[in-house]
Design an enzyme around this catalytic site. Structure first.
Site, PDB file in Angstrom:
ATOM      1  CE1 TYR A 108      66.515   2.012 -13.144  1.00 37.72           C
ATOM      2  CE2 TYR A 108      66.805   3.164 -15.232  1.00 37.72           C
ATOM      3  CZ  TYR A 108      66.179   2.187 -14.475  1.00 37.72           C
ATOM      4  OH  TYR A 108      65.214   1.388 -15.049  1.00 37.72           O
TER       5      TYR A 108
ATOM      6  CB  SER B   3      66.529   0.815 -18.672  1.00 39.34           C
ATOM      7  OG  SER B   3      65.989   2.105 -18.787  1.00 39.34           O
TER       8      SER B   3
HETATM    9  P1  NAD Z   1      58.969  -2.707  -9.569  1.00 36.76           P
HETATM   10  O1  NAD Z   1      59.326  -1.713  -8.510  1.00 36.76           O
HETATM   11  O2  NAD Z   1      57.547  -2.915  -9.950  1.00 36.76           O
HETATM   12  O3  NAD Z   1      59.584  -4.143  -9.190  1.00 36.76           O
HETATM   13  C1  NAD Z   1      60.865  -4.258  -8.645  1.00 36.76           C
HETATM   14  C2  NAD Z   1      61.033  -5.654  -8.102  1.00 36.76           C
HETATM   15  O4  NAD Z   1      62.345  -5.758  -7.526  1.00 36.76           O
HETATM   16  C3  NAD Z   1      60.043  -6.003  -6.980  1.00 36.76           C
HETATM   17  O5  NAD Z   1      59.697  -7.370  -7.072  1.00 36.76           O
HETATM   18  C4  NAD Z   1      60.856  -5.733  -5.732  1.00 36.76           C
HETATM   19  O6  NAD Z   1      60.389  -6.436  -4.575  1.00 36.76           O
HETATM   20  C5  NAD Z   1      62.211  -6.218  -6.177  1.00 36.76           C
HETATM   21  N1  NAD Z   1      63.297  -5.688  -5.369  1.00 36.76           N
HETATM   22  C6  NAD Z   1      63.493  -4.400  -4.970  1.00 36.76           C
HETATM   23  N2  NAD Z   1      64.593  -4.319  -4.206  1.00 36.76           N
HETATM   24  C7  NAD Z   1      65.112  -5.585  -4.137  1.00 36.76           C
HETATM   25  C8  NAD Z   1      66.231  -6.145  -3.469  1.00 36.76           C
HETATM   26  N3  NAD Z   1      67.052  -5.388  -2.734  1.00 36.76           N
HETATM   27  N4  NAD Z   1      66.462  -7.471  -3.593  1.00 36.76           N
HETATM   28  C9  NAD Z   1      65.615  -8.253  -4.335  1.00 36.76           C
HETATM   29  N5  NAD Z   1      64.536  -7.776  -4.968  1.00 36.76           N
HETATM   30  C10 NAD Z   1      64.294  -6.463  -4.871  1.00 36.76           C
HETATM   31  O7  NAD Z   1      59.850  -2.281 -10.808  1.00 36.76           O
HETATM   32  P2  NAD Z   1      59.733  -2.535 -12.395  1.00 36.76           P
HETATM   33  O8  NAD Z   1      59.389  -1.244 -13.008  1.00 36.76           O
HETATM   34  O9  NAD Z   1      58.942  -3.740 -12.695  1.00 36.76           O
HETATM   35  O10 NAD Z   1      61.270  -2.781 -12.720  1.00 36.76           O
HETATM   36  C11 NAD Z   1      61.811  -4.044 -13.043  1.00 36.76           C
HETATM   37  C12 NAD Z   1      63.070  -3.824 -13.865  1.00 36.76           C
HETATM   38  O11 NAD Z   1      62.723  -3.153 -15.068  1.00 36.76           O
HETATM   39  C13 NAD Z   1      64.133  -2.961 -13.182  1.00 36.76           C
HETATM   40  O12 NAD Z   1      65.425  -3.465 -13.448  1.00 36.76           O
HETATM   41  C14 NAD Z   1      63.952  -1.624 -13.849  1.00 36.76           C
HETATM   42  O13 NAD Z   1      65.123  -0.858 -13.833  1.00 36.76           O
HETATM   43  C15 NAD Z   1      63.586  -2.061 -15.252  1.00 36.76           C
HETATM   44  N6  NAD Z   1      62.908  -1.045 -16.041  1.00 36.76           N
HETATM   45  C16 NAD Z   1      61.754  -0.487 -15.612  1.00 36.76           C
HETATM   46  C17 NAD Z   1      61.150   0.477 -16.387  1.00 36.76           C
HETATM   47  C18 NAD Z   1      59.876   1.152 -15.979  1.00 36.76           C
HETATM   48  O14 NAD Z   1      59.519   2.152 -16.600  1.00 36.76           O
HETATM   49  N7  NAD Z   1      59.158   0.645 -15.005  1.00 36.76           N
HETATM   50  C19 NAD Z   1      61.736   0.873 -17.585  1.00 36.76           C
HETATM   51  C20 NAD Z   1      62.919   0.272 -17.992  1.00 36.76           C
HETATM   52  C21 NAD Z   1      63.502  -0.682 -17.209  1.00 36.76           C
END
Ligand code: NAD
Length: 251
Positions: free
Chosen positions: A146, A133
């Site tokens: 986080y 991130s």
């Molecule tokens: P999202 O909420 O759309 O997806 C999260 C995924 O993780 C889902 O498939 C969910 O079922 C799974 N998950 C949640 N808890 C879990 C657990 N205990 N065990 C196994 N799986 C689990 O989120 P996203 O935005 O796609 O995030 C994905 C990654 O990207 C994360 O690591 C997040 O920190 C990172 N990220 C997101 C953003 C953003 O703005 N969305 C920015 C930077 C980094």
């Protein structure tokens, strides 16, 4: 189909960025293992779409990660993507939320890596990619767990890169800014409370204010870079942390 014959595990791939990465790797011929929670019928549909299998283990526990790796191994491409967020002032941050965020966003990536690496070394080829991130490089208030976890995964990735460099295995981070996914949408109410703002103020004055482009990043942009990191042309990209944040961390 340059990934035919390669097996890819994408943690947290039933939604958002992980799903986009899983789709993109499957489109290049990888055998994909999906992980994460969701509606069983929708997950079955995704499995069919990506010719994938799904292992729904809870990665906040070591046992859950071990169960996933038992069912998913051997893994050639490991994408540590599963993550969660919690937004609260440090003095009100629930200790159990701290533990859960660190477990999922950081410790799970250590456990998947330690269990995937022996096969990668034996094969002389592997890719370890973390969806880190912009918060692996910069902080924001109210996100203690986080930001700590994301800085941690950037460090873990560098260690893996150095340890595995002579084995044909690379380890890199992709660091998006804000991507419109359920993870971002779900943090809006707590951010409204922590900052005393309206929903519109949170979106424009907190989220998009960080990104000089004033646009959300698309999950497919993150997926395209993940696919590139699997190419032979990327064999010397190792220990890098690539931002896709519209310029956020340049400021
Ligand atoms: P999202 O909420 O759309 O997806 C999260 C995924 O993780 C889902 O498939 C969910 O079922 C799974 N998950 C949640 N808890 C879990 C657990 N205990 N065990 C196994 N799986 C689990 O989120 P996203 O935005 O796609 O995030 C994905 C990654 O990207 C994360 O690591 C997040 O920190 C990172 N990220 C997101 C953003 C953003 O703005 N969305 C920015 C930077 C980094």
């Amino acid at each position: 189909m340059f990934l035919s014959g390669k097996r890819a595990l994408v943690t947290g791939s039933t939604s958002g960025i992980g799903l986009a990465i899983a789709r993109a790797l499957a489109a290049q011929g990888a055998d994909v293992v999906l992980n994460g929670f969701g509606d069983p019928a929708e997950i079955a549909r995704l499995c069919e779409e990506c010719s994938a299998i799904h292992v729904g283990a809870d990665l906040t526990t070591t046992q859950g990660v071990e169960e996933l790796m038992d069912k998913a191994s051997p893994i050639d491409i490991l994408v540590n993507n599963a993550g969660m967020q919690h937004v609260a002032p440090v003095e009100d941050f629930p200790p159990e939320k701290w533990d859960a965020v660190i477990a999922l966003n950081l410790s799970a990536a250590f456990h998947t890596a330690r269990l995937a690496v022996p096969h990668m070394k034996a094969r002389g080829w592997g890719r370890i990619i973390a969806t880190a991130s912009a918060h692996s490089l910069a902080a924001s208030p109210f996100k203690a767990a986080y930001v700590a976890a994301k800085h941690g995964i950037a460090g873990l990735t560098k260690v893996l890169a150095l340890e595995l460099a002579e084995h044909g295995v690379t380890a890199n981070c992709i660091s998006p800014g804000y991507v419109w996914t359920p993870l971002v949408e779900n943090q809006i109410p707590d951010t409204m409370a922590a900052r005393g703002m309206s929903r519109e103020q949170v979106v424009n004055d907190v989220l998009l204010a960080k990104q000089p482009t004033k646009k959300f990043v698309q999950p497919e942009e993150v997926a395209a870079l993940a696919v590139f990191l699997c190419r032979d042309e990327a064999q010397n990209i190792n220990g890098a942390n690539y931002t896709i944040d519209g310029g956020w961390t340049a400021g």
